[in-house]
Design a protein around this motif. Structure first.
Motif, mmCIF file in Angstrom:
data_model
loop_
_atom_site.group_PDB
_atom_site.id
_atom_site.type_symbol
_atom_site.label_atom_id
_atom_site.label_comp_id
_atom_site.label_asym_id
_atom_site.label_seq_id
_atom_site.Cartn_x
_atom_site.Cartn_y
_atom_site.Cartn_z
ATOM 1 N N ALA A 164 40.350 45.770 37.508
ATOM 2 C CA ALA A 164 39.250 46.720 37.648
ATOM 3 C C ALA A 164 38.038 45.983 38.195
ATOM 4 C CB ALA A 164 38.909 47.369 36.313
ATOM 5 N N ILE A 165 37.535 46.436 39.337
ATOM 6 C CA ILE A 165 36.339 45.863 39.954
ATOM 7 C C ILE A 165 35.251 46.928 39.930
ATOM 8 C CG2 ILE A 165 35.342 44.881 42.048
ATOM 9 C CD1 ILE A 165 38.158 44.019 42.863
ATOM 10 N N SER A 166 34.132 46.614 39.306
ATOM 11 C CA SER A 166 33.079 47.620 39.183
ATOM 12 C C SER A 166 31.754 47.099 39.730
ATOM 13 C CB SER A 166 32.896 48.044 37.723
ATOM 14 O OG SER A 166 32.362 46.985 36.964
ATOM 15 N N LEU A 184 48.238 47.709 45.235
ATOM 16 C CA LEU A 184 47.780 49.086 45.437
ATOM 17 C C LEU A 184 46.285 49.164 45.142
ATOM 18 C CD1 LEU A 184 48.136 52.140 45.872
ATOM 19 C CD2 LEU A 184 48.884 52.301 43.477
ATOM 20 N N PHE A 185 45.482 49.490 46.161
ATOM 21 C CA PHE A 185 44.030 49.596 46.023
ATOM 22 C C PHE A 185 43.624 51.055 45.855
ATOM 23 C CE2 PHE A 185 44.561 45.485 47.915
ATOM 24 C CZ PHE A 185 43.478 44.727 47.487
ATOM 25 N N ILE A 220 45.599 39.309 41.738
ATOM 26 C CA ILE A 220 46.554 40.104 42.508
ATOM 27 C C ILE A 220 47.895 39.382 42.604
ATOM 28 C CG2 ILE A 220 47.088 40.986 44.815
ATOM 29 C CD1 ILE A 220 44.119 41.612 45.155
ATOM 30 N N MET A 221 47.850 38.089 42.884
ATOM 31 C CA MET A 221 49.073 37.297 42.979
ATOM 32 C C MET A 221 49.833 37.284 41.654
ATOM 33 S SD MET A 221 49.492 36.202 46.060
ATOM 34 C CE MET A 221 50.729 34.918 45.800
ATOM 35 N N ALA A 222 49.098 37.395 40.549
ATOM 36 C CA ALA A 222 49.728 37.414 39.232
ATOM 37 C C ALA A 222 50.266 38.796 38.868
ATOM 38 C CB ALA A 222 48.719 36.952 38.177
ATOM 39 N N VAL A 234 47.671 46.624 40.648
ATOM 40 C CA VAL A 234 46.851 47.808 40.925
ATOM 41 C C VAL A 234 45.395 47.390 40.847
ATOM 42 C CG1 VAL A 234 46.227 50.139 40.213
ATOM 43 C CG2 VAL A 234 48.601 49.356 39.974
ATOM 44 N N VAL A 235 44.655 47.606 41.943
ATOM 45 C CA VAL A 235 43.251 47.212 42.004
ATOM 46 C C VAL A 235 42.396 48.477 41.959
ATOM 47 C CG1 VAL A 235 41.493 45.922 43.267
ATOM 48 C CG2 VAL A 235 43.910 45.226 43.416
#
Length: 324
Positions: free
Chosen positions: A45-47, A129-130, A38-40, A161-162
């Motif tokens: 994508a988290i699944s 942005l989640f 996120i800092m980068a 973007v997460v």
């Protein structure tokens, strides 16, 4: 959910959802890795399968980010994800950056993007942005989010973007047709319990039983072992603990045994359609993936197709990353 009589009989003081958070070194490292991405300013994508605890983990991560005050958290609250298009997702950072829930976001694309660039510059902080249930987003929308990050970056800001969703999200991003966004995405697979399922069962029961109650007197060790062998997510454990305690109470037992637990496992728990649903593949999603009519997919899931067609569909699904 357990009723009061069952809870009193087995000395259960709180429901499973109030147990707290099963924190392990692996989960701490997972959050740190996601935070670094996120800092980068990455596209992330988290699944994870249904019930694994993605939402709880993301809420904790958002709380951590908010408390650190180094990044502005923007949350997309849109519920009907298959119908969500890029303009709706762009609204979220506008509202969370400005803090004005009544803000009128411009509908004209060029003006909207320029104003968002300006808002990010004025905020002087990176934006995260989640987007939950992201497996239901259309491919064009995902590509639009990639372009939005580029627009913000060109304006001197930073937007990560997460995307959070079922394993179907990961599989879609690995498809050749999604190369433009898939190869630019930092991918994480989330498993809240992992190989620590046996420890999780004992922890969960210990957190919810009254102080001084011997865990093995209430829930047989062999029963705990069996649950750990068959189940894999917090949601599954909570549901089957409810069933086991309820059945034991109806039988007049003071202890949940392995035999009782075995009877609680749902009929069809290991069926193919159930396994695929847990990773985000409904019959319609399978039909779209394989370019097959929905009735034929339903016959496939029920084992009613001929062997040649079954092998053909199975091959297509395996190539797409499905555990067939």
């Amino acid at each position: 959910m357990l009723n009061r009589q069952v809870m009193q009989h087995f000395h259960i003081e709180r429901v499973w959802s109030q147990a707290g958070y099963f924190e392990t070194e692996r989960l701490v490292q997972f959050r740190e890795d996601v935070m670094a991405a996120i800092m980068a300013g990455d596209l992330i994508a988290i699944s994870g399968p249904v019930g694994v605890g993605k939402t709880v983990m993301i809420n904790r991560l958002q709380d951590q980010i908010t408390a650190d005050k180094k990044i502005i958290v923007a949350r997309s609250l849109s519920v009907d994800k298959p119908r969500v298009v890029l303009p709706a997702l762009i609204t979220a950072p506008f509202l969370d950056i400005t803090g004005d829930p009544d803000m009128k976001v411009p509908t004209q694309p060029e003006r909207r993007e320029r104003l968002l660039q300006e808002a990010v510059r004025k905020a002087k902080k990176p934006i995260a942005l989640f987007i939950d249930e992201a497996h239901d987003l259309h491919g064009h929308t995902l590509n639009g989010l990639k372009r939005l990050r580029e627009v913000i970056s060109a304006g001197g800001g930073s937007l990560s973007v997460v995307l959070v969703g079922h394993p179907r999200l990961q599989n879609d991003l690995r498809r050749a047709t999604m190369e433009e966004i898939g190869h630019r995405t930092t991918k994480f697979e989330f498993s809240s319990i992992g190989d620590e399922r046996r420890e999780f069962v004992s922890w969960l029961l210990g957190q919810c039983l009254a102080e001084g109650v011997d865990l093995s007197d209430v829930f047989e060790d062999a029963a705990q072992e069996y649950l750990a062998e068959r189940l894999s997510t917090p949601l599954q454990f909570a549901e089957h603990l409810n069933r086991a305690f309820t059945d034991a109470y109806r039988m007049g037992a003071d202890q949940v045994t392995r035999d009782i637990v075995e009877e609680t496992i749902s009929v069809g728990f290991d069926d193919l359609d159930a396994l695929l649903s847990r990773i985000g593949y409904s019959p319609k999603a399978l039909a779209d993936l394989t370019d097959t009519r929905l009735p034929e997919i339903r016959r496939f899931l029920k084992g009613q197709l001929d062997s040649d067609r079954t092998d053909e569909l199975s091959t297509l699904m395996r190539k797409a990353g499905l555990p067939i």
